[in-house]
Design an enzyme around this catalytic site. Structure first.
Site, short mmCIF file in Angstrom:
data_model
loop_
_atom_site.label_atom_id
_atom_site.label_comp_id
_atom_site.label_asym_id
_atom_site.label_seq_id
_atom_site.Cartn_x
_atom_site.Cartn_y
_atom_site.Cartn_z
N GLY A 165 4.23 -53.89 1.15
CA GLY A 165 3.41 -54.44 0.07
C GLY A 165 2.02 -54.93 0.40
O GLY A 165 1.37 -55.48 -0.48
N CYS A 196 -0.80 -51.19 -3.57
CA CYS A 196 0.62 -51.56 -3.71
C CYS A 196 0.81 -52.65 -4.74
O CYS A 196 0.03 -53.60 -4.82
CB CYS A 196 1.15 -52.14 -2.40
SG CYS A 196 0.99 -51.04 -1.03
N ASP A 206 0.74 -50.94 9.07
CA ASP A 206 0.43 -50.02 7.97
C ASP A 206 0.02 -50.77 6.71
O ASP A 206 0.84 -51.42 6.06
CB ASP A 206 1.69 -49.17 7.69
CG ASP A 206 1.51 -48.23 6.52
OD1 ASP A 206 0.37 -48.06 6.07
OD2 ASP A 206 2.52 -47.66 6.06
N GLY A 207 -1.28 -50.64 6.37
CA GLY A 207 -1.75 -51.13 5.08
C GLY A 207 -2.36 -52.51 5.10
O GLY A 207 -2.10 -53.32 6.00
N ARG A 242 -4.52 -43.20 -4.94
CA ARG A 242 -3.41 -43.76 -5.69
C ARG A 242 -2.24 -44.10 -4.77
O ARG A 242 -2.08 -43.50 -3.70
CB ARG A 242 -2.93 -42.78 -6.76
CG ARG A 242 -2.30 -41.52 -6.19
CD ARG A 242 -1.86 -40.58 -7.30
NE ARG A 242 -1.17 -39.42 -6.78
CZ ARG A 242 -0.76 -38.41 -7.53
NH1 ARG A 242 -1.00 -38.41 -8.82
NH2 ARG A 242 -0.11 -37.40 -7.00
N GLY A 243 -1.43 -45.05 -5.21
CA GLY A 243 -0.23 -45.41 -4.47
C GLY A 243 0.79 -44.29 -4.57
O GLY A 243 0.86 -43.61 -5.60
N GLY A 256 3.72 -44.85 -4.85
CA GLY A 256 4.70 -45.37 -5.82
C GLY A 256 4.07 -45.57 -7.19
O GLY A 256 4.63 -46.28 -8.02
N ARG A 274 10.54 -42.01 -1.79
CA ARG A 274 10.01 -43.14 -1.01
C ARG A 274 10.40 -44.47 -1.64
O ARG A 274 10.60 -45.48 -0.96
CB ARG A 274 8.49 -43.03 -0.90
CG ARG A 274 7.86 -44.01 0.07
CD ARG A 274 6.37 -43.79 0.19
NE ARG A 274 5.85 -44.31 1.45
CZ ARG A 274 5.41 -45.56 1.61
NH1 ARG A 274 5.43 -46.39 0.61
NH2 ARG A 274 4.98 -45.97 2.80
#
Ligand code: XMP
Length: 506
Positions: A316, A321, A354-355, A402-403, A405, A419
């Site tokens: 997240g 996200c 990551d992220g 874009r995500g 998700g 995912r």
């Protein structure tokens, strides 16, 4: 069971233990690294690191397995800069394999399976095939109907051929120089220079093509890769590919095309299905498998025990996200990286943060917290090499980001639904965990990465860390308040010219 070693105490432990004792967790904007005595000049630091147990990086940057970030163009360019690209899985296995091949065929020390053409094919057909498969090269061994080599066609032959209806045998070089399959690289180089040949097919005892060398790549390998490219043992660019939890068919196809590392790419990796997929792959082949994402020590431990070669951390924190607000879970990223890095130190496997990175200064923070590499989505989206077209809006150039998700990504792609554990969900019942939007066009990746690495190197200079491992070990942190954060950014000024490494609002 993977081997464990005792973890030595590190300067940052005290800081994080205090934070944990308060039941708190911190992210990038909450902390800064402490500066200290240094004899390290930023331009002298060594940025080599690892993405996984056996996959090395020349720079600790990995591009995210997202459909608006990493396809072959990004993967090629980032590997040329020393990093690694992970090809996303919102593609059929066949399309993903093609993307991997484009990276692997881009440079070739040894081309394992060179693309051959039949002697009766027309030049028109060969050029069409070349265009369709987006091959960047023009050299093709020519074979007869028995599969034996009978000639070679190179760029010159195409350039001087005005009539594209002629057949390969009519314009090919018939006295093709070849070498035995077992010829050493040094010997190959000698033959090429003596015979003035830029390509040398290798041939087995039956006259069948068993590989091919190209001069510029042979030189690169022999000269010990002066370019700083991230190369595998054969002199090809390294590349990774994302796979899902029920994707065994995909991994079989990808391994056949020599991916360097597989990334089991899920929003929550501490699950029975991910762990059994990991074990299944590890018992099937020797490839390195990185697994993610997790954000807790116990989760990282379970993955390490199951045989992960690297662990991806981040639930997240990403710029696209919404997992944290939709599902109410997830540890702020710097604390998550720190917690999981304890496991990494014990098991000797690297962590990829990551992220959530917004500025170059977040890279030394992520590494200082314990990561060996960072994975970037938003910081690489909007570059020339990211997938998608540049669009014009409000007088500026943009590219979409874009995500995985997001509704858009999940509606059209099984890989995205998988995912987020929604593979069997109907379109109207999807629960989004990401958003769709635009990133300002950033231009060429190499300029962008240059700035990011500049920031990382300067951070290492301030800490006194000459390489990535010493940054991981030496780093110590302090928590900052919102006043400290305001002070960190430019203030009390109307900025009239943004530098290339700082955007107002970040
Ligand atoms: P940045 O901050 O670099 O983050 O843009 C990229 C990382 O975010 C993850 N990712 C997602 N996480 N919902 C999420 O909760 C999503 O839709 C989504 N898409 C990507 C992923 O780990 C990526 O590398």
């Amino acid at each position: 069971m993977p081997k464990k070693q005792n973890r030595t105490k590190l300067p940052k432990d005290k800081f994080f233990e205090k934070i944990e004792a308060l039941g708190e967790a911190l992210t990038f904007d909450d902390v800064r690294l402490k500066s200290g005595y240094s004899e390290v000049m930023p331009d002298d630091v060594n940025l080599e690191s690892k993405f996984s147990r056996n996959i090395l990086l020349k720079i600790p940057i990995v591009s995210a397995a997202m459909d608006t970030v990493t396809e072959h163009k990004m993967a090629i360019e980032i590997a040329k800069l020393g990093g690694l690209g992970i090809i996303h899985k919102n593609l059929t296995p066949e399309m993903q394999v093609q993307e991997v091949c484009k990276v692997k065929y881009y440079l070739n020390g040894l081309i394992d399976k060179p693309i051959c053409v039949n002697h009766n094919e027309t030049i028109e057909a060969i050029l069409k095939m070349r265009e369709k498969r987006e091959y960047g090269f023009h050299t093709f061994p020519v074979i007869n109907d028995n599969g034996e080599i009978v000639g070679i066609i190179t760029r010159n032959d195409f350039d001087f051929c005005d009539n594209h209806s002629v057949r390969a045998w009519e314009i090919m070089t018939k006295s093709v120089i070849t070498a035995d399959s077992k010829t050493s690289l040094e010997e190959v180089y000698k033959i090429m220079t003596q015979k003035k040949k830029k390509a040398l097919p290798l041939v087995d005892k039956k006259g069948k093509v068993d590989g091919m060398y190209v001069l510029k790549d042979v030189k690169r390998v022999l000269l010990k890769n002066p370019s700083g490219y991230n190369l595998d043992k054969k002199g090809q660019l390294r590349v990774g590919a994302a796979i899902g939890v029920n994707d065994f068919d995909r991994i079989e196809k990808l391994i056949g095309k020599h991916i360097d590392v597989a990334v089991i790419d899920t929003a929550h990796a501490d699950t029975k299905s991910v762990i059994s997929m990991l074990k299944k792959i590890k018992s099937y082949c020797k490839i390195d498998v990185v697994v993610g994402n997790v954000s807790e020590l116990e989760s990282a431990k379970r993955l390490a025990d199951a045989g992960a070669d690297g662990i991806k951390v981040g639930q997240g924190p990403g710029s696209i996200c919404t997992t944290r607000v939709i599902a109410g879970i997830g540890s702020p990223q710097v604390s998550a990286v720190y917690k999981c890095s304890k496991v990494a130190d014990e098991y000797g496997i690297p962590i990829c943060a990551d992220g959530g990175l917004k500025n170059s200064g977040d890279i030394p923070i992520a590494i200082g917290a314990g990561a060996s590499s960072v994975m970037m989505g938003g910081m690489l989206a909007g570059t020339k090499e990211s997938p998608g077209e540049v669009v014009f809006k409000e007088g500026r150039q943009w590219k979409s980001y874009r995500g995985m998700g997001s509704i858009g990504a999940m509606e059209t792609n099984k890989g995205s639904r998988e995912r987020y554990g929604q593979v069997a969900t109907g379109k109207s019942e999807l629960i989004a965990e990401g958003v769709e939007g635009l990133k300002a066009y950033k231009g060429e990746l190499k300029e962008v990465i240059f700035q990011y690495l500049g920031g990382l190197k300067r951070g290492m200079g301030y800490v006194g860390a000459e390489d990535i491992e010493s940054l991981r070990r030496k780093a110590d942190f302090m928590k900052i308040t919102s006043a400290g954060k305001d002070e960190s950014h430019p203030h009390d000024i109307l900025i009239t010219k943004e530098p290339p490494n700082y955007q107002v609002g970040n």
